[in-house]
Design an enzyme around this catalytic site. Structure first.
Site, PDB file in Angstrom:
ATOM      1  N   ASP A 146      22.380  31.513  68.195  1.00  0.00           N
ATOM      2  CA  ASP A 146      21.968  31.462  69.603  1.00  0.00           C
ATOM      3  C   ASP A 146      23.058  30.878  70.501  1.00  0.00           C
ATOM      4  O   ASP A 146      23.367  31.429  71.540  1.00  0.00           O
ATOM      5  CB  ASP A 146      20.646  30.686  69.766  1.00  0.00           C
ATOM      6  CG  ASP A 146      20.663  29.297  69.103  1.00  0.00           C
ATOM      7  OD1 ASP A 146      21.686  28.921  68.480  1.00  0.00           O
ATOM      8  OD2 ASP A 146      19.644  28.600  69.202  1.00  0.00           O
ATOM      9  N   ASP A 163      27.876  25.340  70.759  1.00  0.00           N
ATOM     10  CA  ASP A 163      27.966  24.164  71.628  1.00  0.00           C
ATOM     11  C   ASP A 163      29.214  23.382  71.215  1.00  0.00           C
ATOM     12  O   ASP A 163      30.313  23.692  71.671  1.00  0.00           O
ATOM     13  CB  ASP A 163      26.662  23.367  71.494  1.00  0.00           C
ATOM     14  CG  ASP A 163      26.611  22.140  72.376  1.00  0.00           C
ATOM     15  OD1 ASP A 163      27.449  22.022  73.290  1.00  0.00           O
ATOM     16  OD2 ASP A 163      25.731  21.279  72.164  1.00  0.00           O
ATOM     17  N   THR A 164      29.080  22.393  70.333  1.00  0.00           N
ATOM     18  CA  THR A 164      30.292  21.733  69.828  1.00  0.00           C
ATOM     19  C   THR A 164      31.007  22.631  68.819  1.00  0.00           C
ATOM     20  O   THR A 164      32.200  22.481  68.576  1.00  0.00           O
ATOM     21  CB  THR A 164      29.963  20.403  69.123  1.00  0.00           C
ATOM     22  OG1 THR A 164      29.160  20.687  67.971  1.00  0.00           O
ATOM     23  CG2 THR A 164      29.216  19.466  70.048  1.00  0.00           C
ATOM     24  N   GLY A 165      30.241  23.543  68.202  1.00  0.00           N
ATOM     25  CA  GLY A 165      30.811  24.460  67.218  1.00  0.00           C
ATOM     26  C   GLY A 165      30.689  23.979  65.778  1.00  0.00           C
ATOM     27  O   GLY A 165      30.982  24.728  64.851  1.00  0.00           O
ATOM     28  N   THR A 191      28.087  23.453  63.884  1.00  0.00           N
ATOM     29  CA  THR A 191      27.121  24.220  63.086  1.00  0.00           C
ATOM     30  C   THR A 191      27.762  25.505  62.574  1.00  0.00           C
ATOM     31  O   THR A 191      27.718  25.812  61.378  1.00  0.00           O
ATOM     32  CB  THR A 191      25.877  24.579  63.935  1.00  0.00           C
ATOM     33  OG1 THR A 191      25.301  23.373  64.423  1.00  0.00           O
ATOM     34  CG2 THR A 191      24.851  25.348  63.115  1.00  0.00           C
ATOM     35  N   ARG A 196      10.860  28.420  73.003  1.00  0.00           N
ATOM     36  CA  ARG A 196      11.616  29.521  72.388  1.00  0.00           C
ATOM     37  C   ARG A 196      11.109  30.883  72.869  1.00  0.00           C
ATOM     38  O   ARG A 196      11.822  31.874  72.857  1.00  0.00           O
ATOM     39  CB  ARG A 196      11.477  29.484  70.858  1.00  0.00           C
ATOM     40  CG  ARG A 196      12.145  28.296  70.186  1.00  0.00           C
ATOM     41  CD  ARG A 196      12.213  28.550  68.687  1.00  0.00           C
ATOM     42  NE  ARG A 196      12.459  27.344  67.903  1.00  0.00           N
ATOM     43  CZ  ARG A 196      13.663  26.836  67.657  1.00  0.00           C
ATOM     44  NH1 ARG A 196      14.732  27.415  68.159  1.00  0.00           N
ATOM     45  NH2 ARG A 196      13.798  25.752  66.914  1.00  0.00           N
ATOM     46  N   LYS A 218      29.115  27.135  75.299  1.00  0.00           N
ATOM     47  CA  LYS A 218      29.461  26.065  76.241  1.00  0.00           C
ATOM     48  C   LYS A 218      30.909  25.692  75.929  1.00  0.00           C
ATOM     49  O   LYS A 218      31.165  24.843  75.073  1.00  0.00           O
ATOM     50  CB  LYS A 218      28.576  24.839  76.016  1.00  0.00           C
ATOM     51  CG  LYS A 218      27.108  25.035  76.369  1.00  0.00           C
ATOM     52  CD  LYS A 218      26.363  23.710  76.165  1.00  0.00           C
ATOM     53  CE  LYS A 218      24.872  23.896  76.169  1.00  0.00           C
ATOM     54  NZ  LYS A 218      24.161  22.662  75.751  1.00  0.00           N
ATOM     55  N   ASP A 228      15.349  26.189  71.902  1.00  0.00           N
ATOM     56  CA  ASP A 228      14.235  25.245  72.056  1.00  0.00           C
ATOM     57  C   ASP A 228      14.653  23.899  72.612  1.00  0.00           C
ATOM     58  O   ASP A 228      15.819  23.510  72.559  1.00  0.00           O
ATOM     59  CB  ASP A 228      13.584  24.997  70.691  1.00  0.00           C
ATOM     60  CG  ASP A 228      14.468  24.109  69.801  1.00  0.00           C
ATOM     61  OD1 ASP A 228      15.621  24.512  69.523  1.00  0.00           O
ATOM     62  OD2 ASP A 228      14.015  23.018  69.411  1.00  0.00           O
ATOM     63  N   GLY A 247      16.831  29.636  66.025  1.00  0.00           N
ATOM     64  CA  GLY A 247      17.272  29.967  67.378  1.00  0.00           C
ATOM     65  C   GLY A 247      17.704  31.397  67.605  1.00  0.00           C
ATOM     66  O   GLY A 247      17.648  31.895  68.725  1.00  0.00           O
TER      67      GLY A 247
HETATM   68  P1  IMP Z   1      26.695  22.916  67.782  1.00  0.00           P
HETATM   69  O1  IMP Z   1      26.910  21.697  68.646  1.00  0.00           O
HETATM   70  O2  IMP Z   1      27.583  24.055  68.211  1.00  0.00           O
HETATM   71  O3  IMP Z   1      26.804  22.575  66.341  1.00  0.00           O
HETATM   72  O4  IMP Z   1      25.198  23.391  68.069  1.00  0.00           O
HETATM   73  C1  IMP Z   1      24.179  22.907  67.277  1.00  0.00           C
HETATM   74  C2  IMP Z   1      22.833  23.430  67.634  1.00  0.00           C
HETATM   75  O5  IMP Z   1      22.371  22.640  68.726  1.00  0.00           O
HETATM   76  C3  IMP Z   1      22.695  24.869  68.096  1.00  0.00           C
HETATM   77  O6  IMP Z   1      22.566  25.804  67.045  1.00  0.00           O
HETATM   78  C4  IMP Z   1      21.381  24.764  68.845  1.00  0.00           C
HETATM   79  O7  IMP Z   1      20.289  24.839  67.946  1.00  0.00           O
HETATM   80  C5  IMP Z   1      21.439  23.376  69.434  1.00  0.00           C
HETATM   81  N1  IMP Z   1      21.818  23.389  70.856  1.00  0.00           N
HETATM   82  C6  IMP Z   1      23.017  23.107  71.415  1.00  0.00           C
HETATM   83  N2  IMP Z   1      22.968  23.215  72.750  1.00  0.00           N
HETATM   84  C7  IMP Z   1      21.696  23.597  73.049  1.00  0.00           C
HETATM   85  C8  IMP Z   1      21.013  23.888  74.283  1.00  0.00           C
HETATM   86  O8  IMP Z   1      21.550  23.845  75.397  1.00  0.00           O
HETATM   87  N3  IMP Z   1      19.704  24.253  74.160  1.00  0.00           N
HETATM   88  C9  IMP Z   1      19.056  24.341  72.962  1.00  0.00           C
HETATM   89  N4  IMP Z   1      19.659  24.083  71.791  1.00  0.00           N
HETATM   90  C10 IMP Z   1      20.965  23.715  71.833  1.00  0.00           C
HETATM   91 MG    MG Z   2      19.895  26.358  66.422  1.00  0.00          MG
END
Ligand code: IMP
Ligand code: MG
Length: 176
Positions: free
Chosen positions: A93, A96-98, A100, A158, A124, A152, A38
């Protein structure tokens, strides 16, 4: 699909973030580590705005939802540079939940970098589930699923030069 940020707006956000990074590090050499896949577009644009001596590496993080525990993250560091005793900036990129980012940070700390900060194009804020805030953020966005500029939906979109929010029709027409 609805355009959220045009390519010019994205460029402005990345330039602002780069100014902030330039101000923070000054002339200090920096190792930037992009999270594949990403971050590739952001990484390519961001690095060209940076003024300090820069090394660039990548790592691959992916979550396997079916064959292992839900959301378990596999981090592949084979392509990564040695970051021990280097000031390091992790680039992704979207926050989101954080989960990762927090998991990847845990892995990187093992190498004992001189410092470890993070930069993300998008956050977010409403979705945050961890006690961590990225150091550099391009844009705060509402809780919508976005694609383009590296992000994506099922590995598609992408390549879009802009950022767009998916709408129900985009999902309904999905044939993959
Ligand atoms: P996390 O929830 O912060 O762990 O995000 C996990 C992964 O989900 C990110 O690195 C993105 O690859 C994917 N992701 C989360 N939200 C979106 C979105 O709105 N569009 C595309 N990918 C997303
Ligand atoms: Mg990603």
């Amino acid at each position: 699909m609805r355009v959220m940020f045009t390519s010019d707006e994205l460029r402005g956000g990345v330039a602002r973030m780069a100014e902030d990074i330039n101000r923070t590090y000054g002339e200090t050499p920096l190792t930037i580590v992009g999270v594949l896949t990403g971050s590739v577009v952001l990484l390519a644009d961001l690095m060209r705005f940076l003024n300090m001596p820069v090394r660039v590496g990548v790592l691959h993080a992916s979550s396997y939802r079916n064959n292992t525990r839900p959301g378990e993250l596999i981090v592949n560091r084979e392509l990564m540079l040695d970051i021990s005793r280097h000031h390091t900036l992790l680039v992704d990129d979207i926050f989101d939940t954080g989960h990762t980012m927090v998991r990847v940070l845990e892995e990187l700390r093992e190498f004992e970098p001189s410092s470890l900060r993070t930069a993300v194009l998008l956050r977010k804020a409403a979705r945050k589930e961890v006690d961590y805030v990225p150091d550099f953020i391009g844009f705060e966005i509402p809780d919508e699923f976005v694609v383009g500029y590296g992000l994506d939906y099922r590995e598609m979109y992408r390549n879009l030069p802009y950022l767009a929010a998916l709408e129900p029709a985009d999902l309904a027409g999905d044939k993959s």
